[in-house]
Scaffold this active site. Sequence first.
Site, short mmCIF file in Angstrom:
data_model
loop_
_atom_site.label_atom_id
_atom_site.label_comp_id
_atom_site.label_asym_id
_atom_site.label_seq_id
_atom_site.Cartn_x
_atom_site.Cartn_y
_atom_site.Cartn_z
N ASP A 40 0.81 -1.22 0.00
CA ASP A 40 0.00 0.00 0.00
C ASP A 40 0.84 1.27 0.00
O ASP A 40 1.49 1.59 1.00
CB ASP A 40 -0.90 -0.04 1.24
CG ASP A 40 -1.73 1.21 1.42
OD1 ASP A 40 -1.98 1.89 0.41
OD2 ASP A 40 -2.14 1.49 2.56
N SER A 43 0.00 4.21 2.83
CA SER A 43 0.30 4.13 4.25
C SER A 43 1.76 3.70 4.38
O SER A 43 2.41 3.37 3.39
CB SER A 43 -0.63 3.14 4.97
OG SER A 43 -0.42 1.82 4.50
N ASN A 86 3.10 1.74 7.39
CA ASN A 86 3.38 0.72 8.42
C ASN A 86 3.15 -0.69 7.90
O ASN A 86 2.33 -0.91 7.01
CB ASN A 86 2.51 0.94 9.64
CG ASN A 86 2.92 2.14 10.46
OD1 ASN A 86 2.63 3.27 10.10
ND2 ASN A 86 3.60 1.90 11.56
N TRP A 139 1.82 -4.33 9.24
CA TRP A 139 1.15 -5.01 10.35
C TRP A 139 0.53 -6.32 9.86
O TRP A 139 0.15 -6.45 8.70
CB TRP A 139 0.07 -4.14 11.00
CG TRP A 139 -1.13 -3.85 10.14
CD1 TRP A 139 -1.34 -2.76 9.37
CD2 TRP A 139 -2.30 -4.69 9.98
NE1 TRP A 139 -2.55 -2.85 8.73
CE2 TRP A 139 -3.17 -4.00 9.09
CE3 TRP A 139 -2.69 -5.91 10.50
CZ2 TRP A 139 -4.40 -4.53 8.71
CZ3 TRP A 139 -3.92 -6.45 10.12
CH2 TRP A 139 -4.75 -5.75 9.23
N TYR A 174 -7.54 3.71 8.98
CA TYR A 174 -7.72 3.66 7.54
C TYR A 174 -9.11 4.21 7.22
O TYR A 174 -9.93 4.44 8.11
CB TYR A 174 -7.61 2.22 7.02
CG TYR A 174 -6.23 1.62 7.19
CD1 TYR A 174 -5.20 1.94 6.32
CD2 TYR A 174 -5.96 0.73 8.24
CE1 TYR A 174 -3.94 1.39 6.48
CE2 TYR A 174 -4.70 0.19 8.39
CZ TYR A 174 -3.69 0.53 7.52
OH TYR A 174 -2.44 -0.01 7.68
N ASP A 178 -2.22 5.83 -5.15
CA ASP A 178 -2.48 4.98 -3.97
C ASP A 178 -2.83 3.56 -4.38
O ASP A 178 -3.95 3.27 -4.79
CB ASP A 178 -3.62 5.60 -3.16
CG ASP A 178 -3.85 4.88 -1.84
OD1 ASP A 178 -3.12 3.93 -1.54
OD2 ASP A 178 -4.80 5.26 -1.13
N THR A 199 -5.95 1.68 -2.66
CA THR A 199 -7.34 2.08 -2.90
C THR A 199 -7.82 1.45 -4.19
O THR A 199 -7.15 1.55 -5.21
CB THR A 199 -7.47 3.61 -2.96
OG1 THR A 199 -7.17 4.15 -1.67
CG2 THR A 199 -8.86 4.03 -3.36
#
Length: 486
Positions: free
Chosen positions: A92, A95, A97, A99, A136, A279, A282
């Site tokens: 992505d 963003s 991070n 996880w 998000y 992006d 998305t």
Amino acid sequence: MAKLFLLLVLVSALCSAVYSSELRRVILKKRPVDEDTLKAAKLRLKDRTLVRGQNGQLFAGHEVGLKNYLDAQYYGEIGIGTPPQKFTVVFDTGSSNLWVPSAKCRLSVSCYLHPKFKPSKSSTYKEDGKECNIQYGTGAVYGVLSQDKVTVGDMEVVEQPFMEAVKEPGVTFLLAKFDGILGLGFREIAVGDATPVWYNMVDQGLVSQPIFSFWLNRKAEEENGGELIFGGMDPSHYVEPHTYVPITRKGYWQFDMGDFLIDGESTGFCAKGCAAIADSGTSLMAGPTGIITAINQAIGATGVMNQQCKAMVTQYGDSMIEMLMQKMSPYKICSQIGMCLQRARIASVVDRKSHNVGDAGCSVCEMAVVWAENQLLNNQSAEWIKSYLNNMCEHLPNPNGESVVDCNSLSAMPDVTFTIGGKHFSLTPEQYILKVGEGKEAQCVSGFMGLDVPAGPLWILGDVFMGVYHTVFDFGKERVGFAKAA
């Protein structure tokens, strides 16, 4: 950045160095997630493919099998820990991070439907313990930061910070085909001051060129769903040249965009410029409501919730009125017809903010029942009440901005054009309409949704745009490049 509805994804990068480098590539595969697929993906880790860079040199890289779900979720496999524990993630650019679900996650149903990271199974795991949450557009995840080795393709990123998600509220991630998210945005938007994976790839010398690129295959019938390359790009997947624009604000991959045209005519909304971000997380394209309204008018799009509301009235109108006469509550009525889950109505603030499909449909049903109840108290007939409900559905706002069109009308719809770097990037109806399902059951979803932000006007160019235009994220020169995908 905003994951539309619940759907989120990918990018492309340029080879500009004159010396030999090693290309790292991730190949996306269109196939269901099953045991055989995962076994095949592991076997392909042993394969080595030569790819020719822009300067004509050959590069060697390992391939990792990835998936594409309905052209709306592009995701691939990574490993965390020693030995690697496998997860599928969305790569992505909206963003920063990384996880994945944690073995400590016990209160969220989502965690039970996806593999969970087990710290005790990794010899290189280091505990951090800092609590954080990542917001998000369609939900949030909560967890604690940790550190371990992360494997992406044939690269091993050591001492990489990541978040072990211990809470995934709502159904956004419950319905997702992927397990987690690997952010490729700038450090400036990283939560918890965690160093992004991409930064460590560069700092640890795993890529000799600080660029990465995405090619997204929008041909659903093909097995190969696309390609993400770290350190270069594959010229077989684009038509030269790329048009580059400088990054205007670090965080997202944000740049300046010019006028937006419908059927070759200026809309005037962005004639003096708009901000835009590329992006990969998305699924659709989001833009100022004024422009989206003009697009929807031109293509004959109507709100998804409007149609769902009308369909519900047609199918269940009589039953709803009959149950109202039996003094049943709106929620119980909607549970009886399957629009609401039959459970205790306990919802967190995050659940409310996530605007997932199930919650939205349940809310619409309850509103319709309340409308009907008020008219029933006024002694109106069943036919009058159903007509009244249909009229109310017509004016129902769509909570997430999604719209649908008649699948038989694509040939009459106009092309739409973005102006980037002084050049036109056009999309045909077949390219900006997302078809879901087959035959009479097929639904055609508009690739555009309205989004107004305080610092706007802002466009989010997601997978619908990146599927048509190969995208290069040039970290070293702080620019983004677009070329026609091949």
